[in-house]
Design a protein around this motif. Structure first.
Motif, mmCIF file in Angstrom:
data_model
loop_
_atom_site.group_PDB
_atom_site.id
_atom_site.type_symbol
_atom_site.label_atom_id
_atom_site.label_comp_id
_atom_site.label_asym_id
_atom_site.label_seq_id
_atom_site.Cartn_x
_atom_site.Cartn_y
_atom_site.Cartn_z
ATOM 1 N N ASP A 121 0.908 -1.135 -0.043
ATOM 2 C CA ASP A 121 0.096 -0.031 -0.001
ATOM 3 C C ASP A 121 0.878 1.351 0.243
ATOM 4 O O ASP A 121 0.538 2.172 -0.636
ATOM 5 C CB ASP A 121 -1.030 0.052 1.324
ATOM 6 C CG ASP A 121 -2.092 -1.013 1.150
ATOM 7 O OD1 ASP A 121 -2.229 -1.586 0.120
ATOM 8 O OD2 ASP A 121 -2.641 -1.350 2.305
ATOM 9 N N SER A 122 2.004 1.279 0.714
ATOM 10 C CA SER A 122 2.818 2.439 1.023
ATOM 11 C C SER A 122 3.592 2.561 -0.375
ATOM 12 O O SER A 122 3.795 3.896 -0.873
ATOM 13 C CB SER A 122 3.934 2.486 2.041
ATOM 14 O OG SER A 122 4.587 1.287 1.757
ATOM 15 N N ARG A 169 2.280 1.910 -3.434
ATOM 16 C CA ARG A 169 1.092 2.175 -4.332
ATOM 17 C C ARG A 169 0.976 3.819 -4.290
ATOM 18 O O ARG A 169 1.045 4.461 -5.005
ATOM 19 C CB ARG A 169 0.107 1.403 -4.177
ATOM 20 C CG ARG A 169 -1.142 1.656 -5.329
ATOM 21 C CD ARG A 169 -2.148 0.597 -5.182
ATOM 22 N NE ARG A 169 -1.825 -0.756 -5.474
ATOM 23 C CZ ARG A 169 -1.829 -1.636 -4.297
ATOM 24 N NH1 ARG A 169 -1.750 -1.134 -3.056
ATOM 25 N NH2 ARG A 169 -1.293 -2.892 -4.537
ATOM 26 N N SER A 170 0.943 4.074 -2.991
ATOM 27 C CA SER A 170 0.758 5.505 -2.588
ATOM 28 C C SER A 170 1.956 6.579 -3.091
ATOM 29 O O SER A 170 1.619 7.372 -3.613
ATOM 30 C CB SER A 170 0.755 5.563 -1.103
ATOM 31 O OG SER A 170 -0.822 5.138 -0.439
ATOM 32 N N GLN A 188 1.486 6.823 -6.730
ATOM 33 C CA GLN A 188 0.262 7.729 -7.232
ATOM 34 C C GLN A 188 0.710 9.072 -6.707
ATOM 35 O O GLN A 188 0.179 10.002 -7.501
ATOM 36 C CB GLN A 188 -1.001 7.214 -6.119
ATOM 37 C CG GLN A 188 -1.537 5.739 -6.760
ATOM 38 C CD GLN A 188 -2.578 5.180 -5.916
ATOM 39 O OE1 GLN A 188 -2.682 5.546 -4.770
ATOM 40 N NE2 GLN A 188 -3.270 4.469 -6.365
ATOM 41 N N ALA A 189 1.165 9.477 -5.706
ATOM 42 C CA ALA A 189 1.650 10.871 -5.447
ATOM 43 C C ALA A 189 2.764 11.226 -6.475
ATOM 44 O O ALA A 189 2.886 12.570 -6.742
ATOM 45 C CB ALA A 189 2.383 10.754 -4.014
ATOM 46 N N GLU A 204 3.474 15.879 -0.432
ATOM 47 C CA GLU A 204 2.850 14.574 -0.194
ATOM 48 C C GLU A 204 3.783 13.663 -1.272
ATOM 49 O O GLU A 204 3.807 12.478 -0.517
ATOM 50 C CB GLU A 204 1.534 14.511 -1.293
ATOM 51 C CG GLU A 204 0.598 13.168 -1.226
ATOM 52 C CD GLU A 204 -0.055 13.157 -2.375
ATOM 53 O OE1 GLU A 204 -1.073 12.228 -2.313
ATOM 54 O OE2 GLU A 204 0.009 13.953 -3.368
ATOM 55 N N THR A 221 5.433 10.233 0.893
ATOM 56 C CA THR A 221 4.711 9.021 0.642
ATOM 57 C C THR A 221 6.250 8.167 0.032
ATOM 58 O O THR A 221 6.298 6.824 0.267
ATOM 59 C CB THR A 221 3.806 8.849 -0.529
ATOM 60 O OG1 THR A 221 4.287 9.568 -1.672
ATOM 61 C CG2 THR A 221 2.535 9.341 0.103
#
Length: 76
Positions: free
Chosen positions: A8-9, A11-12, A15-16, A47, A51
């Motif tokens: 998840d981290s 992927r974040s 995305q950021a 952001e 991330t």
């Protein structure tokens, strides 16, 4: 090459980074003038930095860009 599932981290972080990239492209596509921002909004850059750090990718550009390439390849 084995396919790994992103955390998840991770992927974040991807995305950021993509949001940051799209923001920079949008600013650069604007015509020059007094209304054109000079810098990327501070929150967008913060952001991306936050991330990347949370995913343990700071200073590991090769791993990050491998994740980014994999994510973008799957999008089509």
């Amino acid at each position: 090459m084995p396919t790994a599932v992103m955390t998840d981290s991770e992927r974040s972080a991807v995305q950021a980074y993509l949001r940051l990239l799209h923001t920079v492209r949008a600013v650069l596509d604007m015509p020059p003038g007094p209304d054109r921002p000079v810098v990327v909004p501070e929150g967008v850059l913060a952001e991306a930095e936050r991330t990347l750090a949370a995913a343990g990718l700071v200073g590991n550009e090769r791993e990050f860009f491998t994740l980014l390439h994999g994510a973008c390849s799957r999008r089509g």
